[in-house]
Motif scaffolding. Structure first.
Motif, PDB file in Angstrom:
ATOM      1  N   ASP A 275      -1.852  28.537  38.946  1.00  0.00           N
ATOM      2  CA  ASP A 275      -3.259  28.942  38.957  1.00  0.00           C
ATOM      3  C   ASP A 275      -3.553  30.088  39.907  1.00  0.00           C
ATOM      4  O   ASP A 275      -4.669  30.617  39.912  1.00  0.00           O
ATOM      5  CB  ASP A 275      -4.163  27.754  39.283  1.00  0.00           C
ATOM      6  CG  ASP A 275      -3.852  27.124  40.637  1.00  0.00           C
ATOM      7  OD1 ASP A 275      -2.773  27.401  41.197  1.00  0.00           O
ATOM      8  OD2 ASP A 275      -4.697  26.358  41.134  1.00  0.00           O
TER       9      ASP A 275
ATOM     10  N   ASN B 234       1.169  22.124  26.846  1.00  0.00           N
ATOM     11  CA  ASN B 234       0.087  23.089  26.649  1.00  0.00           C
ATOM     12  C   ASN B 234      -0.594  22.782  25.330  1.00  0.00           C
ATOM     13  O   ASN B 234       0.019  22.226  24.418  1.00  0.00           O
ATOM     14  CB  ASN B 234       0.617  24.523  26.641  1.00  0.00           C
ATOM     15  CG  ASN B 234       1.178  24.943  27.973  1.00  0.00           C
ATOM     16  OD1 ASN B 234       2.334  24.663  28.268  1.00  0.00           O
ATOM     17  ND2 ASN B 234       0.384  25.593  28.790  1.00  0.00           N
ATOM     18  N   THR B 235      -1.843  23.163  25.209  1.00  0.00           N
ATOM     19  CA  THR B 235      -2.625  22.838  24.023  1.00  0.00           C
ATOM     20  C   THR B 235      -2.975  24.109  23.249  1.00  0.00           C
ATOM     21  O   THR B 235      -3.549  25.042  23.816  1.00  0.00           O
ATOM     22  CB  THR B 235      -3.926  22.115  24.413  1.00  0.00           C
ATOM     23  OG1 THR B 235      -3.581  20.923  25.134  1.00  0.00           O
ATOM     24  CG2 THR B 235      -4.740  21.755  23.185  1.00  0.00           C
TER      25      THR B 235
ATOM     26  N   PHE C 183      -4.996  29.436  26.873  1.00  0.00           N
ATOM     27  CA  PHE C 183      -6.243  28.969  27.485  1.00  0.00           C
ATOM     28  C   PHE C 183      -6.536  27.503  27.194  1.00  0.00           C
ATOM     29  O   PHE C 183      -7.476  26.952  27.740  1.00  0.00           O
ATOM     30  CB  PHE C 183      -7.418  29.821  26.985  1.00  0.00           C
ATOM     31  CG  PHE C 183      -7.469  31.211  27.565  1.00  0.00           C
ATOM     32  CD1 PHE C 183      -8.251  31.497  28.661  1.00  0.00           C
ATOM     33  CD2 PHE C 183      -6.713  32.231  27.010  1.00  0.00           C
ATOM     34  CE1 PHE C 183      -8.295  32.773  29.203  1.00  0.00           C
ATOM     35  CE2 PHE C 183      -6.746  33.518  27.538  1.00  0.00           C
ATOM     36  CZ  PHE C 183      -7.534  33.788  28.639  1.00  0.00           C
ATOM     37  N   GLY C 184      -5.754  26.881  26.309  1.00  0.00           N
ATOM     38  CA  GLY C 184      -6.048  25.525  25.865  1.00  0.00           C
ATOM     39  C   GLY C 184      -5.915  24.481  26.960  1.00  0.00           C
ATOM     40  O   GLY C 184      -5.151  24.622  27.912  1.00  0.00           O
ATOM     41  N   SER C 185      -6.661  23.402  26.799  1.00  0.00           N
ATOM     42  CA  SER C 185      -6.634  22.286  27.741  1.00  0.00           C
ATOM     43  C   SER C 185      -6.566  20.992  26.929  1.00  0.00           C
ATOM     44  O   SER C 185      -7.179  20.895  25.861  1.00  0.00           O
ATOM     45  CB  SER C 185      -7.897  22.309  28.603  1.00  0.00           C
ATOM     46  OG  SER C 185      -7.896  21.258  29.534  1.00  0.00           O
ATOM     47  N   PRO C 186      -5.796  19.991  27.370  1.00  0.00           N
ATOM     48  CA  PRO C 186      -5.105  19.891  28.664  1.00  0.00           C
ATOM     49  C   PRO C 186      -3.815  20.697  28.707  1.00  0.00           C
ATOM     50  O   PRO C 186      -3.240  21.043  27.690  1.00  0.00           O
ATOM     51  CB  PRO C 186      -4.814  18.400  28.773  1.00  0.00           C
ATOM     52  CG  PRO C 186      -4.667  17.951  27.353  1.00  0.00           C
ATOM     53  CD  PRO C 186      -5.681  18.748  26.585  1.00  0.00           C
ATOM     54  N   ARG C 187      -3.388  20.974  29.914  1.00  0.00           N
ATOM     55  CA  ARG C 187      -2.133  21.657  30.168  1.00  0.00           C
ATOM     56  C   ARG C 187      -1.599  21.188  31.509  1.00  0.00           C
ATOM     57  O   ARG C 187      -2.348  20.720  32.362  1.00  0.00           O
ATOM     58  CB  ARG C 187      -2.327  23.175  30.188  1.00  0.00           C
ATOM     59  CG  ARG C 187      -3.258  23.654  31.291  1.00  0.00           C
ATOM     60  CD  ARG C 187      -3.544  25.143  31.189  1.00  0.00           C
ATOM     61  NE  ARG C 187      -2.329  25.930  31.408  1.00  0.00           N
ATOM     62  CZ  ARG C 187      -2.233  27.220  31.056  1.00  0.00           C
ATOM     63  NH1 ARG C 187      -3.255  27.823  30.465  1.00  0.00           N
ATOM     64  NH2 ARG C 187      -1.128  27.883  31.304  1.00  0.00           N
ATOM     65  N   GLY C 188      -0.295  21.289  31.709  1.00  0.00           N
ATOM     66  CA  GLY C 188       0.238  20.904  33.009  1.00  0.00           C
ATOM     67  C   GLY C 188       1.674  20.426  32.940  1.00  0.00           C
ATOM     68  O   GLY C 188       2.341  20.511  31.908  1.00  0.00           O
TER      69      GLY C 188
END
Length: 358
Positions: free
Chosen positions: A85, A160-161, A142-147
């Motif tokens: 981030d 990633n979404t 830019f998709g969420s959720p991600r991690g």
């Protein structure tokens, strides 16, 4: 009325090529009636080193208030271990999102003088002129959720979404249709509708828009993997290609090499009418050659030409800049990334040659 261009030179070769573009701006201000003020701000790794973040909120506000923004490039190995981030690239995504520049125009144009510089045969790329329209503020980036999460047993999972809405698809597809209508009337929409629901929605929405608003445009569809193959097999079959963020990133870089070098290709990121555009060469920060004075400034110069045309209201000067670059190549000037030619030059000398022909 004076207009403002915010310069974000960034990292690596970014400041080197941006400095040469500033010389073009100064010449046009002095001799061609361009009334353009420039401002400069830290961005990417340079901003991390100075402020702890890849882009400050104040810089985003300046970008939103300017008439256009010209970037250099961001990133480098010294920031590779930084948290996602706050990496230089995170600053780039944040800027794109804040400016809402959803349509990324990436031309893959083969200058006549560079027809032998490509790794493909001359007959495949001579006269090549493709316009990529890449959706830029949605999709998997830019998709969420991600991690990255711990799943036990000393193992982890990264995720990633990929997500698109009707509105996100339609607004970028409309840009593609409009460009195709102004060119040869052919638009190819690229996705993976056979294995991805987001791709299926993409195909359905683009088809619907074409039937209702652009019946005069010849619309075709192609899977992204096939498109990659066709770009190498017969690239001149394409005119305008519209695709999502991930596929657009990959395919436009592949097409860039058809033209001889990433160092030649500009890009424009545009949003709603009347809002500032974001312009940048599509090459990276190239830390391996940074500071050596050998980077090709043409992609940055041509990105500024796109700004003249799309954000600054001076298409006449855009044509002059583009013509000067073409004439420089015809005269045999080449930076290290370009094959052929008769005069091997560095960054500043390449800009000198363009200025001579401006």
């Amino acid at each position: 009325m004076t207009k403002t261009l915010l310069l974000l030179p960034g990292d690596g070769i970014g400041p080197e090529v941006t400095a040469q573009t500033v010389r073009i701006i100064e010449r046009l201000n002095a001799e061609a009636g361009l009334d353009l003020a420039t401002e400069t701000a830290l961005f990417g790794g340079a901003a991390i080193d100075a402020t702890g973040v890849p882009i400050e909120e104040a810089t985003i506000a300046r970008a939103q208030a300017a008439d256009a923004v010209l970037m250099g490039a961001v990133g480098g190995p010294q920031w590779a271990a930084t948290a996602f981030d706050v990496r230089p690239e995170a600053g780039l995504l944040k800027l794109r999102g804040a400016m809402n520049v959803f349509a990324n125009l990436r031309p893959a144009l083969c200058f006549p003088a560079l027809a032998d510089a490509s790794t493909l045969k001359r007959e495949l790329i001579e006269g090549l002129d493709i316009m990529f329209v890449r959706e830029l503020v949605g999709g998997v980036y830019f998709g969420s959720p991600r991690g990255i999460e711990d799943i036990g047993g000393g193992k982890r999972r990264g995720f990633n979404t990929q997500s698109y809405t009707t509105d996100e698809i339609v607004r970028v597809a409309r840009v593609g249709f409009e460009l195709a209508r102004a060119r040869t009337g052919r638009l190819c929409s690229v996705e993976k509708a056979n294995v991805m629901e987001s791709g299926l929605l993409w195909r359905e929405e683009v088809t619907k828009l074409g039937a209702s608003d652009y019946p005069d445009v010849q619309l075709s569809h192609m899977y992204a993997d096939n498109c990659a193959m066709q770009l190498v097999r017969a690239p001149k079959q394409f005119d305008v290609i519209v695709t999502d963020n991930l596929f657009g990133d990959i395919l436009s870089d592949a097409a860039a090499m058809l033209t001889g070098s990433l160092g030649m290709l500009p890009s424009a990121a545009l949003g709603e009418a009347g809002r500032p555009g974001l312009y940048e060469p599509i090459h990276g920060s190239a830390p391996d050659i940074a500071g050596q004075g050998i980077a090709n400034p043409c992609a940055s110069i041509l990105s500024f030409a796109m700004a003249l045309r799309s954000s600054l209201g001076r298409p006449d000067l855009a044509e002059r800049v583009e013509g000067a670059v073409a004439a420089t190549l015809e005269a045999g000037y080449r930076t290290a990334d370009l094959a052929g030619g008769t005069q091997r030059v560095g960054t500043a000398a390449m800009a000198d040659a363009v200025l001579e022909r401006l």
